[in-house]
Write a protein that holds these residues in place. Structure first.
Motif, PDB file in Angstrom:
ATOM      1  N   VAL A 126      23.781  38.360  31.769  1.00  0.00           N
ATOM      2  CA  VAL A 126      24.499  38.534  33.039  1.00  0.00           C
ATOM      3  C   VAL A 126      25.332  37.294  33.373  1.00  0.00           C
ATOM      4  N   TRP A 127      24.801  36.100  33.081  1.00  0.00           N
ATOM      5  CA  TRP A 127      25.587  34.899  33.348  1.00  0.00           C
ATOM      6  C   TRP A 127      26.828  34.844  32.465  1.00  0.00           C
ATOM      7  N   TYR A 128      26.684  35.240  31.195  1.00  0.00           N
ATOM      8  CA  TYR A 128      27.868  35.294  30.333  1.00  0.00           C
ATOM      9  C   TYR A 128      28.859  36.337  30.844  1.00  0.00           C
ATOM     10  N   LEU A 129      28.364  37.461  31.377  1.00  0.00           N
ATOM     11  CA  LEU A 129      29.248  38.465  31.964  1.00  0.00           C
ATOM     12  C   LEU A 129      29.999  37.892  33.161  1.00  0.00           C
ATOM     13  N   VAL A 130      29.312  37.117  33.983  1.00  0.00           N
ATOM     14  CA  VAL A 130      29.957  36.500  35.149  1.00  0.00           C
ATOM     15  C   VAL A 130      31.059  35.545  34.704  1.00  0.00           C
ATOM     16  N   ILE A 131      30.756  34.717  33.708  1.00  0.00           N
ATOM     17  CA  ILE A 131      31.740  33.737  33.233  1.00  0.00           C
ATOM     18  C   ILE A 131      32.968  34.439  32.667  1.00  0.00           C
TER      19      ILE A 131
END
Length: 307
Positions: A253-258
């Motif tokens: 999810v953090w990679y998706l946000v970035i």
């Protein structure tokens, strides 16, 4: 008496498109229901770790690596692209060799070699090659630490891809633009920065942002250096707690946000560039019409006097 024929407008119907949309929504609902209500995903664990300070620190390291790697790769890649386009066969060959080498090597191999560089060379020196003139000497193990090795490795590999993207953008500009700029007597630097580069940006930006997004995800490779970026931090946590899936979802999810933020920035930059080009085209058209009207009004009729 005039006969008026009435034309009835019937809207087009696409039944297969409607069926396809219903099927897609049904599949999406099944996937969401399966993920949201399966207790084995352990969403409570996900919520507990998502904003944990250790995770946020790893996200910060990932963003910092992405920012520095992007800035350095744009500078080095731009110089490599100009060298590839140079009329000097030596510069072009050296740039081609660099691009060939670092596009061929996997990133993880480059990182491991750099991290063990002190085994090959005890010190790194600055000076004149083949002479005893030295301005400074540093121990390799102190120069290439975890963070510096990650930055150098990411930059070396990313610069090769960035150089080809920039070169492709320059080649996409019509050669007549180069000739027209040279005919005006503009120096090479001014021709490149003021005339060629603004036109090449439309081609460079989409592929360039795609590489930035790839770089942000590629920072996960620095886990081999035991550097506490996002992926390595998550690995350390789930190795201790054995909560593998929810912690991997935290990273996902953090990679998706970035990547979503980077995609939004790309959209805004492209829209701003398109708006400036439209404004420039309108101004050019208005200036052309103004010159045409001025020319017509300044022309006075010539009367010949007959005696």
């Amino acid at each position: 008496m005039n006969n008026v024929e009435t034309i009835k407008v019937v809207p087009a119907r696409y039944p297969l498109r409607t069926v396809g949309a219903i099927v897609a929504l049904f599949v999406l609902a099944v996937v969401v229901q399966s993920v949201a209500f399966n207790p084995r995903w352990e969403w409570s664990v996900f919520a507990r770790w998502f904003f944990d300070p250790v995770i946020l620190e790893g996200v910060g390291q990932t963003l910092l690596l992405t920012l520095i790697g992007t800035a350095l790769s744009v500078v080095i890649g731009g110089l490599l692209a100009l060298a590839r386009l140079s009329s000097s066969w030596l510069l072009s060959s050296l740039a081609w060799g660099y691009i060939w080498l670092f596009r061929s090597l996997p990133l993880i191999v480059v990182l491991i070699i750099l991290y063990n560089f002190s085994y090959l060379y005890d010190t790194l020196s600055l000076g004149v090659p083949f002479t005893r003139i030295t301005w400074g000497s540093f121990e390799t193990i102190n120069v290439l630490g975890q963070f510096s090795t990650a930055v150098v490795g990411l930059t070396l590999v990313q610069s090769a891809y960035t150089a080809e993207i920039i070169r492709g953008g320059f080649l996409g500009v019509d050669h007549g633009q180069y000739e027209a700029a040279a005919a005006l007597g503009l120096p090479a630097s001014r021709r490149t920065l003021r005339i060629i580069l603004p036109q090449a940006l439309r081609t460079i930006l989409p592929a360039g942002f795609n590489e930035i997004i790839s770089l942000a995800k590629g920072t996960a490779m620095v886990y081999v250096l035991a550097m506490p970026e996002l992926f390595y931090t998550i690995q350390m946590i789930y190795n201790r707690t054995q909560e593998v899936i929810p912690l991997l979802m935290v990273g996902a999810v953090w990679y998706l946000v970035i990547t979503t933020v980077l995609s939004a920035i790309q959209h805004l930059v492209e829209r701003a560039l398109a708006r400036s080009e439209r404004r420039s085209a309108v101004n050019t058209t208005r200036a052309t019409r103004t010159r045409s009207v001025t020319t017509q009004t300044t022309q006075e009729p010539v009367h010949a006097s007959l005696s």
